[in-house]
Design a protein around this motif. Structure first.
Motif, short mmCIF file in Angstrom:
data_model
loop_
_atom_site.label_atom_id
_atom_site.label_comp_id
_atom_site.label_asym_id
_atom_site.label_seq_id
_atom_site.Cartn_x
_atom_site.Cartn_y
_atom_site.Cartn_z
N ALA A 1 -25.84 14.47 55.08
CA ALA A 1 -24.36 14.76 56.05
C ALA A 1 -23.15 14.52 55.13
O ALA A 1 -22.34 15.26 54.88
N HIS A 2 -23.33 13.85 54.15
CA HIS A 2 -21.94 13.29 52.93
C HIS A 2 -22.25 14.91 52.42
O HIS A 2 -20.76 14.76 51.82
N ASP A 3 -23.19 15.83 52.05
CA ASP A 3 -22.94 16.71 50.78
C ASP A 3 -22.37 17.32 51.99
O ASP A 3 -21.40 18.70 51.45
N VAL A 4 -22.58 17.65 52.98
CA VAL A 4 -21.81 18.87 54.08
C VAL A 4 -20.22 18.56 53.98
O VAL A 4 -19.66 18.87 53.76
N TYR A 5 -20.43 17.22 53.83
CA TYR A 5 -18.73 16.52 54.32
C TYR A 5 -18.35 17.22 52.69
O TYR A 5 -16.80 17.30 53.10
N PHE A 6 -18.76 17.28 52.22
CA PHE A 6 -17.85 17.29 50.79
C PHE A 6 -17.63 18.65 49.90
O PHE A 6 -16.42 19.66 50.03
N GLU B 1 -8.54 23.71 61.73
CA GLU B 1 -7.98 23.97 62.84
C GLU B 1 -9.33 22.87 63.35
O GLU B 1 -9.01 22.35 64.60
N SER B 2 -10.30 23.09 63.13
CA SER B 2 -11.58 22.17 63.21
C SER B 2 -12.06 21.85 62.70
O SER B 2 -12.84 22.85 61.78
N ALA B 3 -13.41 20.49 62.44
CA ALA B 3 -14.57 21.06 61.50
C ALA B 3 -15.87 20.47 62.63
O ALA B 3 -16.09 19.34 63.36
N GLY B 4 -16.86 20.70 61.56
CA GLY B 4 -18.36 20.11 62.43
C GLY B 4 -19.76 19.88 61.84
O GLY B 4 -19.04 20.96 60.23
N ILE B 5 -20.28 19.17 61.92
CA ILE B 5 -21.92 19.33 61.07
C ILE B 5 -22.76 18.83 62.25
O ILE B 5 -22.53 18.35 63.06
N MET C 1 -11.40 18.91 66.54
CA MET C 1 -10.13 19.51 65.88
C MET C 1 -9.67 18.66 64.83
O MET C 1 -9.63 17.34 64.78
N GLY C 2 -9.23 19.41 63.77
CA GLY C 2 -8.59 18.34 62.23
C GLY C 2 -9.16 18.75 61.97
O GLY C 2 -10.09 19.61 61.20
N LEU C 3 -8.46 18.03 60.63
CA LEU C 3 -9.81 18.50 59.00
C LEU C 3 -10.14 18.10 59.38
O LEU C 3 -10.69 16.83 59.82
N VAL C 4 -10.94 17.95 57.76
CA VAL C 4 -12.84 17.43 58.00
C VAL C 4 -12.32 16.17 57.61
O VAL C 4 -12.53 15.44 58.25
N SER C 5 -11.24 15.57 56.60
CA SER C 5 -10.93 14.14 56.07
C SER C 5 -11.03 13.58 57.49
O SER C 5 -11.04 12.25 58.27
N GLU C 6 -10.35 13.54 58.60
CA GLU C 6 -10.15 13.14 59.56
C GLU C 6 -10.42 13.34 61.03
O GLU C 6 -10.87 12.27 61.88
N VAL C 7 -11.64 14.38 61.13
CA VAL C 7 -12.53 14.46 62.06
C VAL C 7 -14.00 13.32 61.59
O VAL C 7 -14.44 12.81 62.24
N SER D 1 -17.86 29.39 46.39
CA SER D 1 -18.57 28.72 45.23
C SER D 1 -17.88 27.56 44.87
O SER D 1 -18.67 26.87 44.31
N CYS D 2 -16.63 27.42 45.47
CA CYS D 2 -15.54 26.40 44.90
C CYS D 2 -16.38 25.21 45.87
O CYS D 2 -15.96 23.52 45.14
N ALA D 3 -17.49 25.52 46.92
CA ALA D 3 -18.42 24.32 47.25
C ALA D 3 -19.36 24.12 46.27
O ALA D 3 -19.86 22.84 47.01
N LEU D 4 -19.62 25.21 46.11
CA LEU D 4 -21.24 24.92 45.34
C LEU D 4 -21.10 24.02 44.12
O LEU D 4 -21.28 22.84 43.48
N GLU D 5 -19.84 24.09 43.91
CA GLU D 5 -19.00 23.18 42.60
C GLU D 5 -18.65 21.44 42.85
O GLU D 5 -19.12 21.29 41.83
N ALA D 6 -18.13 21.91 43.78
CA ALA D 6 -18.12 20.92 44.70
C ALA D 6 -19.33 19.58 44.61
O ALA D 6 -19.19 17.93 44.66
N LEU D 7 -20.07 20.47 45.09
CA LEU D 7 -21.52 19.38 44.97
C LEU D 7 -22.53 19.58 43.90
O LEU D 7 -23.81 19.67 44.05
N SER D 8 -21.72 19.81 42.47
CA SER D 8 -23.20 19.73 41.19
C SER D 8 -24.06 20.75 41.80
O SER D 8 -24.79 20.98 41.02
#
Ligand code: 5GP
Ligand code: MG
Length: 468
Positions: free
Chosen positions: A30-35, A46-50, A65-71, A213-220
């Motif tokens: 879940a942490h990886d999905v979050y990042f 608008e919304s985020a989910g895992i 509803m909300g940003l990833v860091s709010e949800v 690809s920026c998400a792949l980069e974020a997860l190394s």
């Protein structure tokens, strides 16, 4: 096609960010999905989910509803168990339906177990698919289009979950990318023209799919390759990868990803978004020679083009505007007065840098024209003596039926107007757009969907939208 001639764009209409992870072994997934979602935040606020698969064919999920860091906060993430497979979603809705019922992933009980699906795109024939299922006894809990897609994938699953994705994809008309988790199997699907982006990465045996690809980069993770147009990639529970084609793919991806939607550090179908924007700016300078003192870009999406313009023209690249970094692409505008003021809340001018100067201002696009007008006023108030507007893409004259937030002709300032008329409305001293051929060259010279600029969509849509 004939029977759906009068169809309006009632289909699924979202740009969005999607992510799927098929890890080698159980981990704090879940942490990886979050990042990963955090890196895709620009694609939807608008919304985020895992959702993650607990292995015993149950799914743990949370969306709001909300940003990833709010949800999600540390506490919410820590409730998710260790797991091997997960999907995530960030949503941008351009159809006003800002309700949690629209949040994804969509989680349901299907023919082959518990399923979670994250979707990005726009289905032109969603209503037809829904009617077909209703006729066959299906029920729907909501009027939400993502439920139609999820149901259709399940409806088409005759042999196994993978057959559902392949059979459904054959029938979907529009632009789409989705990741779909059944038990510990992860399935990734991209439309036959590759209109929506979807890329595959790898990190120590973990397979990751993401919109960018920026998400792949974020997860190394390393880029493996883009999912191909018309391809279904399946990662089974033992992490064997197989690939199927539901149609003979014909690549014609959305050029607006390079213009605006994607993050500058992403690479799409092998082309760097930053480089596309920089080249677009260089081409503007090659084409239009304007007497001016400095050049600036509207942050953030036009900064690379302004750098390119500066390189060729020799005009010093200057910061004319600063963007409040805590603001998203959309933000709450509680009253009309605030709305009027919205550009000032989002951007402020560096009077010190521009006072008494003739300014070339680059923006990535003009869609409705409201932003440009306010920005030019702001820059004049801050002391710019001339504002020459250069747009790093052509005039947007057609609606997008594939999920970019421009779905009626009437909204578009360039619809039925000349460049000179637009210049007067936005109040610029001069206005120039980049021709479509130059934009395609800037984006690596490949085939793209340029429908919003010149009506040349990825495929013939005249049967669906006769008014175009
Ligand atoms: P407009 O001409 O509609 O007032 O605004 C154009 C600005 O909106 C450009 O600076 C561009 O960066 C941004 N923009 C372009 N396309 C979209 C979109 O689909 N959604 C949002 N929120 N902004 C966009
Ligand atoms: Mg902008």
């Amino acid at each position: 096609m004939a029977e759906i001639k009068s169809l309006k764009s009632t289909g699924v209409q979202d740009e969005c960010g999607i992510l799927g992870i098929a890890a080698k072994c159980e981990q704090e997934i879940a942490h990886d999905v979050y990042f990963g979602l955090f890196a895709l935040q620009h694609r939807g606020q608008e919304s985020a989910g895992i959702a993650l698969s607990k292995g015993d064919s149950s799914v743990a999920y949370y969306k709001n509803m909300g940003l990833v860091s709010e949800v999600f906060d540390q506490e919410k993430l820590s409730i998710f168990p260790y797991a091997k497979t997960a999907v995530g979603h960030v949503r941008y809705a351009n159809k006003g339906s800002n309700n949690v019922v629209n949040a994804q992933p969509v989680v349901f009980f299907g023919r082959y177990g518990r399923v979670a699906l994250s979707f990005s795109g726009a289905l032109i024939n969603a209503q037809q698919l829904k009617d077909e299922m209703l006729k066959n006894g299906h029920i729907f809990q909501s009027s939400v289009d993502s439920e139609v897609l999820a149901s259709y994938v399940n409806y088409c699953a005759n042999d196994d979950a993978v057959s559902g994705a392949i059979n459904a994809a054959k029938k979907l008309v529009g632009a789409f990318a989705f990741v779909y988790m059944v038990g510990e199997t992860l399935i990734a699907v991209r439309d036959g023209y590759g209109i929506k982006p979807l890329i595959m990465g790898e990190r120590d045996g973990d397979i990751i799919f993401a919109s960018e690809s920026c998400a792949l980069e974020a997860l190394s993770a390393k880029i493996v390759r883009d999912v191909l147009p018309g391809e279904v990639v399946v990662v089974d529970k033992d992490r064997n990868i197989s690939s199927y084609f539901f149609t003979k793919g014909c690549k014609k991806p959305c050029i607006f990803e390079h213009v605006y939607t994607a993050r500058a550090d992403s690479k799409m179908d092998g082309v760097s978004v930053y480089e596309s924007r920089r080249q677009a700016g260089r081409k503007l300078a090659e084409l239009y020679n304007v007497e001016a003192d400095i050049v600036a870009g509207v942050p953030d999406s036009a900064l690379a083009a302004a750098k390119g313009y500066s390189e060729v023209s020799g005009l010093p690249f200057t910061d004319a505007l600063i963007k409040n970094r805590y603001i998203g692409r959309t933000f709450i505008q509680p009253s009309q007065a605030m709305r009027e003021n919205s550009v000032k809340i989002k951007l402020s001018a560096f009077a010190h840098n521009i006072k008494g100067k003739r300014l070339v201002l680059i923006d990535d696009s003009i869609v409705r024209g409201t932003t440009s007008k306010k920005i030019i006023t702001l820059l004049r108030q801050a002391g710019a003596t001339e504002v020459h507007m250069m747009i790093a893409s052509p005039m947007v004259i057609n609606p997008c039926h594939f999920g970019v937030d421009m779905d009626t002709k009437e909204q578009l300032i360039a619809n039925g107007r000349t460049e000179e008329e637009i210049r007067q409305i936005i109040g610029a001293d001069s206005l120039h757009y980049l021709p479509v051929e130059s934009l395609c060259e800037a984006c690596g010279g490949k085939e793209y969907c340029t429908g919003c600029f010149d009506g040349d969509y990825s495929f013939d849509i005249s049967g669906y939208y006769p008014e175009n």
